[in-house]
Design an enzyme around this catalytic site. Structure first.
Site, PDB file in Angstrom:
ATOM      1  N   SER A 131       0.838  -1.200   0.000  1.00 52.43           N
ATOM      2  CA  SER A 131       0.000   0.000   0.000  1.00 52.43           C
ATOM      3  C   SER A 131       0.866   1.241   0.000  1.00 52.43           C
ATOM      4  O   SER A 131       1.962   1.250   0.587  1.00 52.43           O
ATOM      5  CB  SER A 131      -0.874  -0.010   1.254  1.00 52.43           C
ATOM      6  OG  SER A 131      -1.500   1.240   1.409  1.00 52.43           O
ATOM      7  N   TYR A 155      -1.614  -0.830  10.740  1.00 60.34           N
ATOM      8  CA  TYR A 155      -1.910  -1.432   9.424  1.00 60.34           C
ATOM      9  C   TYR A 155      -0.769  -1.148   8.447  1.00 60.34           C
ATOM     10  O   TYR A 155      -0.256  -2.053   7.780  1.00 60.34           O
ATOM     11  CB  TYR A 155      -3.235  -0.890   8.878  1.00 60.34           C
ATOM     12  CG  TYR A 155      -3.435  -1.189   7.409  1.00 60.34           C
ATOM     13  CD1 TYR A 155      -3.699  -2.482   6.973  1.00 60.34           C
ATOM     14  CD2 TYR A 155      -3.331  -0.178   6.448  1.00 60.34           C
ATOM     15  CE1 TYR A 155      -3.860  -2.761   5.616  1.00 60.34           C
ATOM     16  CE2 TYR A 155      -3.494  -0.449   5.104  1.00 60.34           C
ATOM     17  CZ  TYR A 155      -3.754  -1.738   4.689  1.00 60.34           C
ATOM     18  OH  TYR A 155      -3.903  -2.011   3.345  1.00 60.34           O
ATOM     19  N   LYS A 159       2.266  -3.686   6.427  1.00 59.21           N
ATOM     20  CA  LYS A 159       2.652  -3.720   5.010  1.00 59.21           C
ATOM     21  C   LYS A 159       4.162  -3.499   4.865  1.00 59.21           C
ATOM     22  O   LYS A 159       4.830  -4.175   4.083  1.00 59.21           O
ATOM     23  CB  LYS A 159       1.882  -2.660   4.223  1.00 59.21           C
ATOM     24  CG  LYS A 159       0.367  -2.909   4.169  1.00 59.21           C
ATOM     25  CD  LYS A 159       0.036  -4.160   3.414  1.00 59.21           C
ATOM     26  CE  LYS A 159      -1.438  -4.478   3.386  1.00 59.21           C
ATOM     27  NZ  LYS A 159      -1.743  -5.789   2.813  1.00 59.21           N
TER      28      LYS A 159
HETATM   29  P1  NAD Z   1     -10.944  -7.214   1.134  1.00 58.10           P
HETATM   30  O1  NAD Z   1     -11.158  -7.230   2.605  1.00 58.10           O
HETATM   31  O2  NAD Z   1     -12.108  -6.992   0.248  1.00 58.10           O
HETATM   32  O3  NAD Z   1     -10.234  -8.576   0.679  1.00 58.10           O
HETATM   33  C1  NAD Z   1      -9.395  -9.318   1.540  1.00 58.10           C
HETATM   34  C2  NAD Z   1      -9.838 -10.765   1.486  1.00 58.10           C
HETATM   35  O4  NAD Z   1      -8.974 -11.541   2.316  1.00 58.10           O
HETATM   36  C3  NAD Z   1     -11.256 -10.971   2.032  1.00 58.10           C
HETATM   37  O5  NAD Z   1     -11.993 -11.777   1.121  1.00 58.10           O
HETATM   38  C4  NAD Z   1     -11.042 -11.693   3.362  1.00 58.10           C
HETATM   39  O6  NAD Z   1     -12.108 -12.562   3.668  1.00 58.10           O
HETATM   40  C5  NAD Z   1      -9.736 -12.430   3.104  1.00 58.10           C
HETATM   41  N1  NAD Z   1      -8.922 -12.720   4.310  1.00 58.10           N
HETATM   42  C6  NAD Z   1      -8.533 -11.866   5.285  1.00 58.10           C
HETATM   43  N2  NAD Z   1      -7.778 -12.498   6.194  1.00 58.10           N
HETATM   44  C7  NAD Z   1      -7.660 -13.791   5.764  1.00 58.10           C
HETATM   45  C8  NAD Z   1      -6.987 -14.933   6.271  1.00 58.10           C
HETATM   46  N3  NAD Z   1      -6.300 -14.892   7.431  1.00 58.10           N
HETATM   47  N4  NAD Z   1      -7.076 -16.100   5.582  1.00 58.10           N
HETATM   48  C9  NAD Z   1      -7.787 -16.163   4.431  1.00 58.10           C
HETATM   49  N5  NAD Z   1      -8.449 -15.111   3.912  1.00 58.10           N
HETATM   50  C10 NAD Z   1      -8.380 -13.935   4.567  1.00 58.10           C
HETATM   51  O7  NAD Z   1      -9.800  -6.135   0.835  1.00 58.10           O
HETATM   52  P2  NAD Z   1      -9.315  -5.507  -0.544  1.00 58.10           P
HETATM   53  O8  NAD Z   1      -9.708  -4.080  -0.571  1.00 58.10           O
HETATM   54  O9  NAD Z   1      -9.656  -6.396  -1.660  1.00 58.10           O
HETATM   55  O10 NAD Z   1      -7.748  -5.536  -0.295  1.00 58.10           O
HETATM   56  C11 NAD Z   1      -6.928  -6.602  -0.738  1.00 58.10           C
HETATM   57  C12 NAD Z   1      -5.492  -6.348  -0.303  1.00 58.10           C
HETATM   58  O11 NAD Z   1      -5.053  -5.101  -0.805  1.00 58.10           O
HETATM   59  C13 NAD Z   1      -5.277  -6.291   1.197  1.00 58.10           C
HETATM   60  O12 NAD Z   1      -4.046  -6.888   1.491  1.00 58.10           O
HETATM   61  C14 NAD Z   1      -5.237  -4.804   1.491  1.00 58.10           C
HETATM   62  O13 NAD Z   1      -4.492  -4.531   2.640  1.00 58.10           O
HETATM   63  C15 NAD Z   1      -4.541  -4.294   0.251  1.00 58.10           C
HETATM   64  N6  NAD Z   1      -4.804  -2.873  -0.058  1.00 58.10           N
HETATM   65  C16 NAD Z   1      -6.103  -2.452  -0.242  1.00 58.10           C
HETATM   66  C17 NAD Z   1      -6.344  -1.100  -0.513  1.00 58.10           C
HETATM   67  C18 NAD Z   1      -7.755  -0.598  -0.714  1.00 58.10           C
HETATM   68  O14 NAD Z   1      -7.938   0.621  -0.754  1.00 58.10           O
HETATM   69  N7  NAD Z   1      -8.749  -1.457  -0.859  1.00 58.10           N
HETATM   70  C19 NAD Z   1      -5.275  -0.195  -0.606  1.00 58.10           C
HETATM   71  C20 NAD Z   1      -3.995  -0.652  -0.434  1.00 58.10           C
HETATM   72  C21 NAD Z   1      -3.764  -2.001  -0.166  1.00 58.10           C
HETATM   73  N1  UFG Z   2     -12.723  11.288   3.330  1.00 53.98           N
HETATM   74  C1  UFG Z   2     -13.804  12.104   3.623  1.00 53.98           C
HETATM   75  N2  UFG Z   2     -14.934  11.517   4.111  1.00 53.98           N
HETATM   76  C2  UFG Z   2     -15.060  10.179   4.313  1.00 53.98           C
HETATM   77  C3  UFG Z   2     -13.950   9.342   4.003  1.00 53.98           C
HETATM   78  C4  UFG Z   2     -12.791   9.942   3.519  1.00 53.98           C
HETATM   79  O1  UFG Z   2     -13.739  13.313   3.460  1.00 53.98           O
HETATM   80  O2  UFG Z   2     -16.114   9.710   4.774  1.00 53.98           O
HETATM   81  C5  UFG Z   2     -11.511  11.898   2.747  1.00 53.98           C
HETATM   82  C6  UFG Z   2     -10.235  11.650   3.539  1.00 53.98           C
HETATM   83  O3  UFG Z   2     -10.061  12.623   4.524  1.00 53.98           O
HETATM   84  C7  UFG Z   2      -9.182  11.678   2.427  1.00 53.98           C
HETATM   85  C8  UFG Z   2      -9.908  11.133   1.208  1.00 53.98           C
HETATM   86  O4  UFG Z   2     -11.295  11.287   1.486  1.00 53.98           O
HETATM   87  O5  UFG Z   2      -8.814  13.018   2.154  1.00 53.98           O
HETATM   88  C9  UFG Z   2      -9.626   9.671   0.943  1.00 53.98           C
HETATM   89  O6  UFG Z   2      -9.890   8.901   2.119  1.00 53.98           O
HETATM   90  P1  UFG Z   2      -9.941   7.309   2.082  1.00 53.98           P
HETATM   91  O7  UFG Z   2     -10.228   6.849   3.474  1.00 53.98           O
HETATM   92  O8  UFG Z   2     -10.843   6.852   1.003  1.00 53.98           O
HETATM   93  O9  UFG Z   2      -8.458   6.899   1.632  1.00 53.98           O
HETATM   94  P2  UFG Z   2      -7.066   7.132   2.348  1.00 53.98           P
HETATM   95  O10 UFG Z   2      -6.137   7.656   1.312  1.00 53.98           O
HETATM   96  O11 UFG Z   2      -7.183   7.891   3.600  1.00 53.98           O
HETATM   97  O12 UFG Z   2      -6.657   5.629   2.745  1.00 53.98           O
HETATM   98  C10 UFG Z   2      -6.756   4.566   1.813  1.00 53.98           C
HETATM   99  C11 UFG Z   2      -6.912   3.253   2.582  1.00 53.98           C
HETATM  100  C12 UFG Z   2      -5.639   2.925   3.286  1.00 53.98           C
HETATM  101  C13 UFG Z   2      -4.534   2.927   2.325  1.00 53.98           C
HETATM  102  C14 UFG Z   2      -4.433   4.248   1.619  1.00 53.98           C
HETATM  103  C15 UFG Z   2      -3.337   4.272   0.606  1.00 53.98           C
HETATM  104  O13 UFG Z   2      -7.943   3.338   3.537  1.00 53.98           O
HETATM  105  O14 UFG Z   2      -5.747   1.644   3.840  1.00 53.98           O
HETATM  106  O15 UFG Z   2      -5.665   4.526   0.973  1.00 53.98           O
HETATM  107  O16 UFG Z   2      -3.483   3.204  -0.272  1.00 53.98           O
HETATM  108  F1  UFG Z   2      -3.386   2.672   2.977  1.00 53.98           F
END
Ligand code: NAD
Ligand code: UFG
Length: 345
Positions: A131, A155, A159
């Site tokens: 991330s 968190y 990573k």
């Molecule tokens: P998500 O929660 O939708 O998907 C994660 C999946 O992993 C889920 O289906 C959950 O059931 C499964 N899981 C969790 N722990 C497990 C375990 N111990 N064993 C087996 N399955 C397990 O999340 P996502 O948004 O699809 O994110 C996927 C990956 O990308 C994660 O590693 C997250 O940290 C990373 N990531 C997501 C974002 C974002 O904005 N969504 C940003 C940066 C990084």
């Molecule tokens: N925001 C609002 N209202 C809300 C939610 C968010 O104004 O209800 C604003 C936040 O302050 C920020 C922007 O929208 O300025 C984006 O916020 P997000 O929570 O959607 O995303 P972030 O960049 O804060 O964080 C996300 C994931 C993290 C990840 C990061 C970088 O939540 O896990 O992107 O990948 F690490």
């Protein structure tokens, strides 16, 4: 023969879109998911959309015996796992502050258990969901991969720690290859409207909150601060379409198969910043629905701006984000309006 991949967390938001991209590219994914943050219906829809059967194991990445059986069974059937694409993790920043041990256990401990099982089974390629949060407060923007690593919450530390584990693991030789993909802000949904993000409870992230306001599940969007040093005062992020992100994983699996570098990290973003209010306006345009907004104080821990330098991913992976903010909004709206209750419709 199709290449077999293990996709942990494949039923999740990014994992499910990536399954479609991998199948389209000729891979055969085997999904391992414990459904802690997803539902089996996702995989049924992936099968419908791809026309392929998706092999699936319900279980936990921390279950070493299960992993051994899975790798052995695939090898014995003549389809050994070639690469692990590792999405499974917990991902809520606030929850990680309240319950850090659950995050270190699942995200770091889960990954070391997985790598140990890979070593026993001689599986050598690994693609990791990292991330942009590993960078923390920006020293300079855009973030390049050389930016210092300084996460600001547990968190983010999970990573950064896993990246370090992967560097050290891959450096032990035997052609181990680890690719960390540092995602910026994935939003939107599959263009079919059949797959998308379905957060449990109140969404933590901006985009699913906006779509839930649009569909009438939430009354109004709380904008966290309009006094940042940005063009309109609201936070700026690098939003990318989840289907572009999915394609990045196909490129990363291919790269792991050809590179000489044991470890590499890549930013996956568009390189463009969009503010909260710009995203709200773009969504209103795409959906034709007005989004009521109330400005509140800044959310603790938030930074003003974050966007990627995605040049390295283009150079090394041949990947760049193709889809516009308008497309992210249109596809996200199609998903939310056709599935107001996510997968429980
Ligand atoms: P998500 O929660 O939708 O998907 C994660 C999946 O992993 C889920 O289906 C959950 O059931 C499964 N899981 C969790 N722990 C497990 C375990 N111990 N064993 C087996 N399955 C397990 O999340 P996502 O948004 O699809 O994110 C996927 C990956 O990308 C994660 O590693 C997250 O940290 C990373 N990531 C997501 C974002 C974002 O904005 N969504 C940003 C940066 C990084
Ligand atoms: N925001 C609002 N209202 C809300 C939610 C968010 O104004 O209800 C604003 C936040 O302050 C920020 C922007 O929208 O300025 C984006 O916020 P997000 O929570 O959607 O995303 P972030 O960049 O804060 O964080 C996300 C994931 C993290 C990840 C990061 C970088 O939540 O896990 O992107 O990948 F690490």
């Amino acid at each position: 023969m199709d290449k077999t991949l293990l996709v942990t967390g494949g039923a999740g938001y990014i994992g499910s879109h990536t399954l479609l991209a991998l199948i389209a590219a000729g891979y055969r994914p085997v999904v391992l998911d414990n459904f802690s943050n997803s539902v089996p219906e996702v995989l049924r829809r992936v099968e419908q959309l791809s026309g392929a059967q998706v092999e699936f194991v319900e279980g936990d990445i921390r279950d070493a015996g299960l992993l051994d059986r899975l790798f052995q069974q695939k090898a014995a059937s003549g389809n050994p796992v070639q690469c692990v694409v590792h999405f499974a993790a917990l991902k809520a920043v606030g929850e990680s502050v309240a319950n850090p041990l659950a995050y270190y256990d699942n995200n770091v401990g889960g990954t070391t258990t997985l790598l140990q099982a890979m070593d026993r089974a001689q599986v050598r390629h690994f693609v990791f969901s990292s991330s942009a949060t590993v960078y923390g407060e920006p020293v300079a923007l855009p973030y390049t991969e050389q930016h210092r690593i300084a996460p600001t919450n547990p968190y983010g530390w999970t990573k950064a720690m896993v990246e370090q584990v992967l560097r050290d693991w891959a450096a032990t030789g035997e052609q181990r290859r680890a690719v960390a993909l540092r995602y910026f802000n994935p939003i939107g949904a599959h263009a079919s409207g059949r797959l998308g993000e379905a957060p449990q409870g109140i969404p933590n992230n901006l985009f699913p909150f906006i779509t839930q306001v649009a569909v009438g599940k939430r009354e109004r969007l709380m904008v966290f601060g309009d006094d940042y040093e940005t063009a309109d005062g609201t936070g700026v992020r690098d939003y990318l379409h989840v289907e572009d992100l999915a394609d990045g994983h196909v490129r990363a699996v291919e790269y792991a198969g050809r590179t000489e570098a044991p470890f590499a990290a890549f930013n996956l973003g568009t390189g463009k910043g969009t503010s909260v209010l710009q995203l709200v306006r773009a969504f209103e345009q795409a959906s034709g629905v007005a989004i009521a907004c109330t400005v509140l104080a800044r959310r603790p821990g938030d930074i003003a701006s974050a966007w990627a330098d995605p040049a390295l991913a283009y150079r090394e992976l041949g990947w760049k984000a193709e889809r516009s903010i308008e497309q992210m909004c249109a596809d996200g709206w199609r998903w939310q309006s056709q599935n107001p209750d996510g997968y429980s419709n």
